[in-house]
Design an enzyme around this catalytic site. Structure first.
Site, PDB file in Angstrom:
ATOM      1  N   SER A  63       0.242  43.765  21.068  1.00  0.00           N
ATOM      2  CA  SER A  63       0.570  43.993  19.662  1.00  0.00           C
ATOM      3  C   SER A  63       1.620  45.080  19.553  1.00  0.00           C
ATOM      4  O   SER A  63       1.659  45.999  20.375  1.00  0.00           O
ATOM      5  CB  SER A  63      -0.675  44.412  18.875  1.00  0.00           C
ATOM      6  OG  SER A  63      -1.065  45.733  19.248  1.00  0.00           O
ATOM      7  N   ASP A  64       2.503  44.988  18.567  1.00  0.00           N
ATOM      8  CA  ASP A  64       3.307  46.157  18.243  1.00  0.00           C
ATOM      9  C   ASP A  64       2.321  47.257  17.855  1.00  0.00           C
ATOM     10  O   ASP A  64       1.191  46.989  17.438  1.00  0.00           O
ATOM     11  CB  ASP A  64       4.279  45.856  17.100  1.00  0.00           C
ATOM     12  CG  ASP A  64       5.449  46.834  17.062  1.00  0.00           C
ATOM     13  OD1 ASP A  64       5.362  47.893  17.707  1.00  0.00           O
ATOM     14  OD2 ASP A  64       6.449  46.541  16.381  1.00  0.00           O
ATOM     15  N   TRP A  65       2.759  48.498  17.957  1.00  0.00           N
ATOM     16  CA  TRP A  65       1.830  49.626  17.820  1.00  0.00           C
ATOM     17  C   TRP A  65       1.254  49.683  16.404  1.00  0.00           C
ATOM     18  O   TRP A  65       1.953  49.965  15.447  1.00  0.00           O
ATOM     19  CB  TRP A  65       2.549  50.913  18.198  1.00  0.00           C
ATOM     20  CG  TRP A  65       2.391  51.281  19.648  1.00  0.00           C
ATOM     21  CD1 TRP A  65       1.964  52.490  20.118  1.00  0.00           C
ATOM     22  CD2 TRP A  65       2.622  50.482  20.806  1.00  0.00           C
ATOM     23  NE1 TRP A  65       1.919  52.483  21.501  1.00  0.00           N
ATOM     24  CE2 TRP A  65       2.311  51.255  21.951  1.00  0.00           C
ATOM     25  CE3 TRP A  65       3.042  49.162  20.995  1.00  0.00           C
ATOM     26  CZ2 TRP A  65       2.418  50.768  23.256  1.00  0.00           C
ATOM     27  CZ3 TRP A  65       3.157  48.666  22.294  1.00  0.00           C
ATOM     28  CH2 TRP A  65       2.846  49.464  23.407  1.00  0.00           C
TER      29      TRP A  65
END
Length: 808
Positions: free
Chosen positions: A228-230
Site C-alpha cells: 500500500s502507499d503509506w
C-alpha cells in the site's frame, strides 16, 4: 505455494503480522524461522533512506545519495536504455544502504498540468511512460533489489488524494491509465508494485480485486507483491482478500489483529492469508539474499555524479533558438541573472527529496567554461512578490552584456507532493524580471527549471530557451555544455505545452467535484486531444530542437513494422528522436486522431544516414472492448505517421489491418462529443453512456465519515472540530505565504480521518478513529461516547503494540 513448508511452521498471528510493517520503513520479521525484515525506501530519482525517525515527506534527514534527474526530465531523453542504466546506479546505491525495495519509478499519467507531483512522472502518454519505466525496473533489479512502480492506479492529483474517487469508463482506464503499468509489468517484471491512495470507480485501489487480481495478476502475469502507499490501506482484511500483501507503515498491530479476527470469524480463510504470505516471502527471501552481500559496500560518488550529468545532458530540451543564437561562441560577454543560477532548482519537494552527495550551482561552475562573465544579479526573490530594486540591478547589468543567461522556473512551492498548482504561469517576481531584462537586451537566453509545463506569454521577447527540467545534482554543467555547444541537445518534450490552461482537455474536470474526480475527457489526454480537436499549442508533444537538421525519407510499412531512412543533413553530430503515430482512417469506435505507438532515438554523425526500423507491437492497433472484456482490433486502413513531434509529421503510409470482428461496444450516435473530440462540456447523459452505468454521487453528505478528509472539518457539526480545521488552515496558509510549504501539514490536511490510525504507528487504532468521528459529528452524547472509544481503544492498543514487538 513455493514456501508452503515454511508457512506451515508459522502461527496465524505471525502470518498476519508479516503482512503489516514493523515500523515506518521496515517489514516484520520472524527470526525464529530465519525470516529477516527488509527495508523499503523512496527513490524514484535517488535513495532517501532516513537516518532517524521515519516520516512520509522527508522532514527528517536522510543518508547522502546521488540525486539524478527526475522522471519528468528523463522522459525527455526518450531513451529506455539510458533509464535502464540509471536504474543500475539506483540499485547499486540502494543495496549499499541495505534497501531491499526501491519505491519507484512513478509512472502515473500527466492528466492535467496542475498536478503537483508531475515532476515525478514520465509523461502524458502511456506508451512512452511504460517503456521508460520498464527500463528503470530492469536496471534497478539487476543486482537483486526490488523495484516498486507506483501509484497503481489513476492517482492524478494531490488534492484530497486519499479521499477521492477516480471515476472513468473501463476503456479509458485500460488504454490510458493502465497501459503504462502493463508495459512496465510485462517488460520490466517488477518484484513489487505500490497501490495508490485513491478509489477507482468507488473501490479503494488497495482493496480493488479488479485491479490487483483480475488485471495485475491474471491478465499481466505479475508475480510479485503489492504494498500500500503509506496510509493507503483502507480496510486491511479486504486488501488482503483483493490481492494486497503489505500494509505500510506499521499500524502497531491493529491491522493484523483485525485480520486474525476475520479469519477466526470466517470472513476470510486462512488459506487466503497463506497465499499472500507466500507471495510476499518469495520477494523478501530473494531480495534479502541478494542485498546482504552488498550492504555497506561504498559506491563511487564521483562516477555516479558524472553519470547524473550525462543523464541530464541527454534530456535537456532546446525549445527556442532564434537566428541560431546558440551555441554561444567562446569568450562571449555574458551576464548571468536569476536566483536559480545561484541556488539550483534541481528536484521536487515531498517524499522524493534526496540529500544529494554534492550539488553543482551554475555560479560555482561557470568559471570552467570559456565565457566572459561580467557579473551576476539574482533579479528576483526565490519566493514572494517582485522586488523593484533587484529588477533594476538586473536590468542595469543586462545593458552591459552581449548576451544574458536568465535562469527562471517554477519554485519549490509550485511543485510538491501534497499540493496541486493553481496556475501555469511562472511566479510574478520572475515574469517581471523577464520583462525588465528583455527591455534592455535583445539577446536573452532563458534557462528554465521546472518539472511540468508552464505558460509563456513572454516567449517572443527571448531569443533562446533551454529547458533543463529538474535535472538533478549535476544539471548545472550539463546545461552550460549545451549552451556552449559541447553537447548537442537531443531531448524532446514528453508532454504538451498549452498556450493557456483553459486549452487543456481536463481543465473543466480538475481537480475534483467534492469526492468524485470525473474523467469525462475519456481518451483525450494531452496531444490526443490537441491533435484531434485542432487546438493550437505552444510546444507540441515530442518537440525539441537540435544544432543540426534531419531529413526523413523512403518509408515502407507493414502490419509488423515501419522502415525509413533518417539523415543528418547538418554540420554537427547529433541524435534525433523519430516518433511513430497511428491514425485509424475509418474507425467504428471513437479514437483520437493519432496515438504514439513507437519511437527510436538515433545518433548520426554529420552527413550520415541510417535505415531505421520501428516495430509495431501488440498495442499498435488495439482498443478495449467492454462487451468482450478484452482488447480487440478494429479492422481497416491505418495511417502510419512518422514525425519529429506529434505536430510535425514527415512521412506517412497506409496499411490494411485485419480486425478481430468483435461486436460493437459503443453507440457512436450517443457519443458525438467523443467522436468529434469536443469534450470540454460533456453532458451527464453522454458521460453516463460512456460509463455504461449511472454516475456515482460523489457529493459530501454533511456528516464527516471515516474516509472524509480533515480539510472537510469545515463542515463538521462540532465547534472544536471546526476550530481544528481553522488552526490547520491558518498554519498551511502561513507556510505557503513563506514559500516553504509545511509538507507534513499538507499531508495531514488532505488525509481522511481513518488514515490517522494508519499513519501513527499504533498510537491511534481504528476504534479510536471511530471515537474521533463521534466527537467531530457532534451527535447527542457523541462527545462522551467518542471519549469513551478513544480511551478504551488506547488501552487496548497499548497491549496490541506490545505484542507486535514481542513477535520479533
Amino acid at each position: 505455494m513455493k514456501h508452503e513448508e515454511l508457512i506451515k511452521q508459522m502461527t496465524l498471528e505471525e502470518k498476519c503480522h508479516l503482512l503489516s510493517g514493523r515500523d515506518f520503513w521496515q517489514t516484520q520479521s520472524v527470526r525464529r524461522l530465519g525470516i529477516e525484515n527488509m527495508t523499503l525506501s523512496d527513490g524514484p530519482h535517488g535513495i532517501r533512506k532516513q537516518e532517524g525517525a521515519g516520516d512520509q515527506l522527508g522532514i527528517n534527514g536522510s543518508l547522502p545519495a546521488t540525486c539524478y534527474p527526475t522522471a519528468a526530465t528523463m522522459a525527455n531523453s526518450w531513451d529506455p536504455a539510458l533509464g535502464e542504466e540509471l536504474g543500475r546506479y539506483l540499485g547499486e546505491e540502494a543495496a549499499s544502504q541495505d534497501v531491499c525495495v526501491l519505491l519507484g519509478p512513478g509512472l502515473n499519467i500527466k492528466r492535467n498540468p496542475f498536478c503537483g507531483r508531475n515532476f515525478e512522472y514520465f509523461s502524458e502518454d502511456p506508451y512512452l511512460a511504460g517503456k521508460m519505466a520498464a527500463g528503470y525496473i530492469r536496471g534497478i533489479q539487476a543486482n537483486g533489489v526490488s523495484a516498486c512502480p507506483k501509484h497503481f492506479a489513476a492517482n492524478n492529483m494531490e488534492l484530497r488524494r486519499m479521499a477521492s474517487d477516480s471515476v472513468m469508463d473501463e476503456r479509458t482506464l485500460r488504454e490510458i491509465y493502465l497501459t503504462n503499468f502493463e508495459i512496465a509489468v510485462k517488460e520490466g517484471h517488477p518484484k513489487s508494485i505500490m497501490s495508490s491512495y485513491n478509489m477507482v470507480n468507488e473501490v479503494y485501489a488497495n482493496e480493488n480485486a479488479h485491479l490487483l487480481q483480475e488485471i495485475l495478476r491474471d491478465d499481466w502475469g505479475f508475480d510479485g507483491f503489492v504494498v500500500s502507499d503509506w496510509g493507503a490501506n483502507n480496510d486491511f482484511v479486504e486488501g488482503v482478500r483483493a490481492g494486497s500483501h503489505l500494509e505500510m507503515p506499521s499500524s502497531g498491530g491493529d491491522g493484523p489483529n483485525q485480520l486474525m479476527k476475520a479469519v477466526q470469524e470466517g470472513r476470510i480463510t486462512e488459506r487466503e492469508v497463506d497465499i499472500r504470505v507466500d507471495e510476499l516471502l518469495d520477494v523478501m527471501l530473494a531480495t534479502r539474499k541478494a542485498v546482504d552481500p552488498l550492504k555497506g559496500k561504498p559506491f563511487d560518488v564521483e562516477a555516479h555524479h558524472a553519470f547524473a550529468q550525462r543523464c541530464s545532458e541527454q534530456s535537456i530540451v532546446l525549445l527556442k533558438n532564434e537566428d541560431n543564437i546558440l551555441p554561444l561562441k567562446k569568450g562571449s560577454k555574458v551576464a548571468v541573472i536569476g536566483e536559480f543560477a545561484q541556488k539550483a532548482r534541481y528536484q521536487g519537494a515531498g517524499s522524493s527529496v534526496v540529500n544529494c552527495t554534492k550539488l553543482d550551482h551554475t555560479m560555482d561552475v561557470i568559471g570552467e567554461f570559456d565565457l566572459d562573465v561580467i557579473g551576476f544579479e539574482s533579479g528576483y526573490p526565490r519566493h514572494g512578490e517582485p522586488n523593484a530594486e533587484m529588477q533594476a540591478k538586473a536590468a542595469e547589468l543586462a545593458k552591459k552584456a552581449d548576451f544574458v543567461l536568465l535562469y527562471v522556473g517554477l519554485d519549490e512551492i509550485s511543485e510538491s507532493e501534497g499540493l496541486d498548482r493553481s496556475t501555469l504561469a511562472l511566479p510574478k517576481c520572475q515574469t517581471e524580471v523577464i520583462k525588465a531584462v528583455t527591455a534592455e537586451n535583445k539577446n536573452v537566453i532563458l534557462v528554465m527549471s521546472a518539472g511540468s509545463s508552464v505558460e509563456m506569454p513572454w516567449i517572443d521577447s527571448v531569443r533562446g530557451l533551454v529547458h533543463g527540467y529538474l535535472c538533478g545534482q549535476a544539471g548545472a554543467k550539463a546545461v552550460l555544455k549545451v549552451i556552449m555547444g559541447e553537447v548537442n541537445p537531443s531531448g524532446k518534450l514528453s508532454e504538451s505545452y498549452p498556450l493557456k490552461y483553459e486549452d487543456c482537455s481536463t481543465a473543466p474536470y480538475f481537480p475534483a467535484k467534492e469526492r468524485s474526480v470525473e474523467y469525462r475527457e475519456g481518451l483525450y489526454v494531452g496531444y490526443r486531444y490537441y491533435c484531434t480537436a485542432k487546438v493550437p499549442v505552444l510546444f507540441p508533444f515530442g518537440y525539441g530542437l537540435s544544432y543540426t537538421t534531419f531529413t526523413y525519407s523512403d518509408l515502407k510499412v507493414t502490419e509488423k513494422e515501419a522502415t525509413f531512412t533518417l539523415k543528418n543533413t547538418g554540420g554537427t553530430d547529433g541524435a534525433e528522436i523519430a516518433q511513430l503515430y497511428v491514425h485509424a482512417k475509418k474507425p467504428t469506435i471513437y479514437r483520437p486522431n493519432r496515438e504514439l505507438k513507437g519511437f527510436a532515438k538515433v545518433f548520426l554523425k554529420a552527413g550520415e544516414s541510417k535505415e531505421v526500423t520501428i516495430a509495431l507491437d501488440d498495442k499498435a492497433f488495439r482498443y478495449w472492448n467492454d462487451r468482450t472484456g478484452r482488447f480487440e482490433i478494429d479492422g481497416g486502413d491505418y495511417e502510419i505517421l512518422i514525425g519529429a513531434s506529434a505536430a510535425d509529421i514527415r512521412l506517412s503510409g497506409t496499411v490494411s489491418v485485419k480486425g478481430t470482428d468483435a461486436p460493437a461496444c459503443e453507440d457512436l450516435t450517443k457519443l458525438q462529443s467523443y467522436v468529434a473530440g469536443d469534450i470540454k462540456a460533456v453532458s451527464d447523459e453522454e458521460f453516463r453512456e460512456l460509463l455504461g452505468h449511472d454516475i456515482p454521487d460523489g457529493s459530501w453528505s454533511g456528516t464527516i465519515q471515516a474516509n472524509d478528509a480533515i480539510a472537510q472539518l469545515y463542515y463538521a457539526k462540532s465547534l472544536k472540530a471546526r476550530m481544528v480545521w481553522k488552526v490547520m488552515t491558518n498554519m498551511l496558509n502561513k507556510s505557503l505565504e513563506k514559500g516553504d510549504p509545511n509538507l507534513n501539514i499538507t499531508f495531514v490536511y488532505n488525509m481522511p480521518i481513518r488514515a490517522i490510525g494508519k499513519m501513527t504507528g499504533g498510537m491511534v487504532s481504528q476504534e479510536m478513529c471511530d471515537g474521533i468521528l463521534d466527537i467531530v459529528n457532534g451527535h447527542a452524547g457523541g462527545f462522551f461516547k467518542g471519549i469513551g472509544k478513544i480511551a478504551g481503544g488506547f488501552a487496548k492498543q497499548k497491549g496490541v503494540s506490545k505484542r507486535q514487538k514481542e513477535l520479533e
